[in-house]
Motif scaffolding. Sequence first.
Motif, mmCIF file in Angstrom:
data_model
loop_
_atom_site.group_PDB
_atom_site.id
_atom_site.type_symbol
_atom_site.label_atom_id
_atom_site.label_comp_id
_atom_site.label_asym_id
_atom_site.label_seq_id
_atom_site.Cartn_x
_atom_site.Cartn_y
_atom_site.Cartn_z
ATOM 1 N N LEU A 146 -3.076 17.274 -0.857
ATOM 2 C CA LEU A 146 -4.466 16.948 -1.195
ATOM 3 C C LEU A 146 -4.575 16.020 -2.392
ATOM 4 C CD1 LEU A 146 -6.464 20.222 -0.588
ATOM 5 C CD2 LEU A 146 -6.629 18.075 0.640
ATOM 6 N N LYS A 147 -3.474 15.800 -3.056
ATOM 7 C CA LYS A 147 -3.434 14.837 -4.148
ATOM 8 C C LYS A 147 -3.701 13.418 -3.636
ATOM 9 C CE LYS A 147 -0.200 13.505 -7.811
ATOM 10 N NZ LYS A 147 1.141 13.751 -8.357
ATOM 11 N N LEU A 148 -3.529 13.203 -2.346
ATOM 12 C CA LEU A 148 -3.767 11.881 -1.759
ATOM 13 C C LEU A 148 -5.241 11.489 -1.747
ATOM 14 C CD1 LEU A 148 -1.370 11.818 1.300
ATOM 15 C CD2 LEU A 148 -1.291 10.376 -0.720
ATOM 16 N N ILE A 149 -6.148 12.447 -1.733
ATOM 17 C CA ILE A 149 -7.577 12.129 -1.640
ATOM 18 C C ILE A 149 -8.044 11.314 -2.849
ATOM 19 C CG2 ILE A 149 -9.900 13.110 -1.464
ATOM 20 C CD1 ILE A 149 -8.244 13.289 1.117
ATOM 21 N N PRO A 150 -7.814 11.753 -4.101
ATOM 22 C CA PRO A 150 -8.224 10.886 -5.218
ATOM 23 C C PRO A 150 -7.411 9.600 -5.306
ATOM 24 C CG PRO A 150 -7.214 12.888 -6.039
ATOM 25 C CD PRO A 150 -7.349 13.047 -4.569
ATOM 26 N N MET A 161 -11.547 9.956 5.117
ATOM 27 C CA MET A 161 -11.012 10.863 4.096
ATOM 28 C C MET A 161 -11.509 12.287 4.294
ATOM 29 S SD MET A 161 -10.613 9.097 0.374
ATOM 30 C CE MET A 161 -12.343 8.980 0.094
ATOM 31 N N ALA A 162 -12.758 12.438 4.730
ATOM 32 C CA ALA A 162 -13.294 13.784 4.966
ATOM 33 C C ALA A 162 -12.543 14.473 6.093
ATOM 34 C CB ALA A 162 -14.784 13.705 5.281
ATOM 35 N N VAL A 163 -12.259 13.757 7.154
ATOM 36 C CA VAL A 163 -11.493 14.345 8.260
ATOM 37 C C VAL A 163 -10.059 14.603 7.824
ATOM 38 C CG1 VAL A 163 -10.623 13.930 10.587
ATOM 39 C CG2 VAL A 163 -12.971 13.330 10.012
ATOM 40 N N LEU A 164 -9.486 13.679 7.078
ATOM 41 C CA LEU A 164 -8.105 13.835 6.616
ATOM 42 C C LEU A 164 -7.967 15.044 5.695
ATOM 43 C CD1 LEU A 164 -5.301 12.438 6.680
ATOM 44 C CD2 LEU A 164 -5.996 11.260 4.593
ATOM 45 N N CYS A 173 0.815 -1.230 0.000
ATOM 46 C CA CYS A 173 0.000 0.000 0.000
ATOM 47 C C CYS A 173 0.843 1.272 0.000
ATOM 48 C CB CYS A 173 -0.954 0.005 1.186
ATOM 49 S SG CYS A 173 -2.265 -1.191 1.048
ATOM 50 N N PRO A 174 1.812 1.418 0.903
ATOM 51 C CA PRO A 174 2.619 2.648 0.857
ATOM 52 C C PRO A 174 3.409 2.788 -0.437
ATOM 53 C CG PRO A 174 2.957 1.512 2.936
ATOM 54 C CD PRO A 174 2.159 0.601 2.069
ATOM 55 N N CYS A 175 3.875 1.678 -0.973
ATOM 56 C CA CYS A 175 4.620 1.745 -2.233
ATOM 57 C C CYS A 175 3.718 2.197 -3.382
ATOM 58 C CB CYS A 175 5.239 0.387 -2.551
ATOM 59 S SG CYS A 175 6.489 -0.121 -1.374
ATOM 60 N N LEU A 176 2.507 1.647 -3.441
ATOM 61 C CA LEU A 176 1.565 2.059 -4.487
ATOM 62 C C LEU A 176 1.193 3.530 -4.359
ATOM 63 C CD1 LEU A 176 -0.890 -0.974 -4.641
ATOM 64 C CD2 LEU A 176 0.708 -0.232 -6.404
ATOM 65 N N LEU A 177 0.899 3.963 -3.144
ATOM 66 C CA LEU A 177 0.521 5.360 -2.944
ATOM 67 C C LEU A 177 1.674 6.311 -3.248
ATOM 68 C CD1 LEU A 177 -1.748 5.321 0.214
ATOM 69 C CD2 LEU A 177 -2.370 5.896 -2.122
ATOM 70 N N TYR A 178 2.866 5.965 -2.808
ATOM 71 C CA TYR A 178 4.019 6.823 -3.068
ATOM 72 C C TYR A 178 4.319 6.899 -4.563
ATOM 73 C CZ TYR A 178 8.720 8.718 -3.102
ATOM 74 O OH TYR A 178 9.818 9.485 -3.364
ATOM 75 N N GLY A 179 4.288 5.756 -5.244
ATOM 76 C CA GLY A 179 4.537 5.746 -6.682
ATOM 77 C C GLY A 179 3.500 6.562 -7.449
ATOM 78 N N ALA A 180 2.244 6.427 -7.072
ATOM 79 C CA ALA A 180 1.190 7.197 -7.734
ATOM 80 C C ALA A 180 1.315 8.681 -7.404
ATOM 81 C CB ALA A 180 -0.182 6.672 -7.317
ATOM 82 N N TYR A 181 1.675 8.994 -6.166
ATOM 83 C CA TYR A 181 1.815 10.390 -5.746
ATOM 84 C C TYR A 181 2.942 11.082 -6.515
ATOM 85 C CZ TYR A 181 2.065 14.432 -2.651
ATOM 86 O OH TYR A 181 2.054 15.706 -2.148
ATOM 87 N N VAL A 182 4.031 10.381 -6.716
ATOM 88 C CA VAL A 182 5.199 10.989 -7.364
ATOM 89 C C VAL A 182 5.063 11.000 -8.881
ATOM 90 C CG1 VAL A 182 7.682 10.678 -7.758
ATOM 91 C CG2 VAL A 182 6.756 10.458 -5.466
ATOM 92 N N PHE A 183 4.553 9.903 -9.455
ATOM 93 C CA PHE A 183 4.634 9.763 -10.909
ATOM 94 C C PHE A 183 3.368 10.145 -11.667
ATOM 95 C CE2 PHE A 183 7.892 6.698 -9.413
ATOM 96 C CZ PHE A 183 8.986 7.366 -9.941
ATOM 97 N N LEU A 184 2.230 10.251 -11.033
ATOM 98 C CA LEU A 184 1.031 10.664 -11.759
ATOM 99 C C LEU A 184 1.019 12.179 -11.916
ATOM 100 C CD1 LEU A 184 -1.765 8.347 -10.373
ATOM 101 C CD2 LEU A 184 -0.653 8.255 -12.590
#
Length: 162
Positions: free
Chosen positions: A102-106, A90-93, A3-14
């Motif tokens: 905020l890119k983490l929400i989608p 997610m709403a609280v976050l 999970c952290p690897c997928l989120l980090y990769g998507a956060y950096v490369f998308l």
Amino acid sequence: LLCPCLLYGAYVFLPFDAPPLPGAAARLLYTLRCAAFGTVPVVLGMLVHGLSRLCSAARQPCAELRREVHMHRAYVAQSVHLFILYFFNMAVLATYLPQEALKLIPLLTGLFAISRLIYWLLYAVGRSFRAFGFGLTFVPLLAMLLCNLYGMFVLEPDNLLA
């Protein structure tokens, strides 16, 4: 670990950024719009559950429900419960995250949808395989909960109920 690897990769490369959202109301509306995409696996599960129930009842209306019908019903019920927890976290976050994050929400919404579909597929393969899909759903939910608790009690304890 995945999970952290997928989120980090998507956060950096998308190549997208969240729009500028200055207030809490705008952030909650953005979260609500993103969460609409998280309902796709739940709606698909409801459609397939209805079709499987219709097809199984067409042959023998008074017979016991088959394994497939039980599987789809369990998937829909669990997905609805997890989506409610996911959405509120997610709403609280979204109220605590800085504008750059905020890119983490989608991304979290997409991870939820993909992980629920993986869970559904692996649940159809066999009950022992579904732990991977559930872990992909539950670990980010737990991380969001811990982040929210940290934000409420450590970062802003004076605004806890405000």
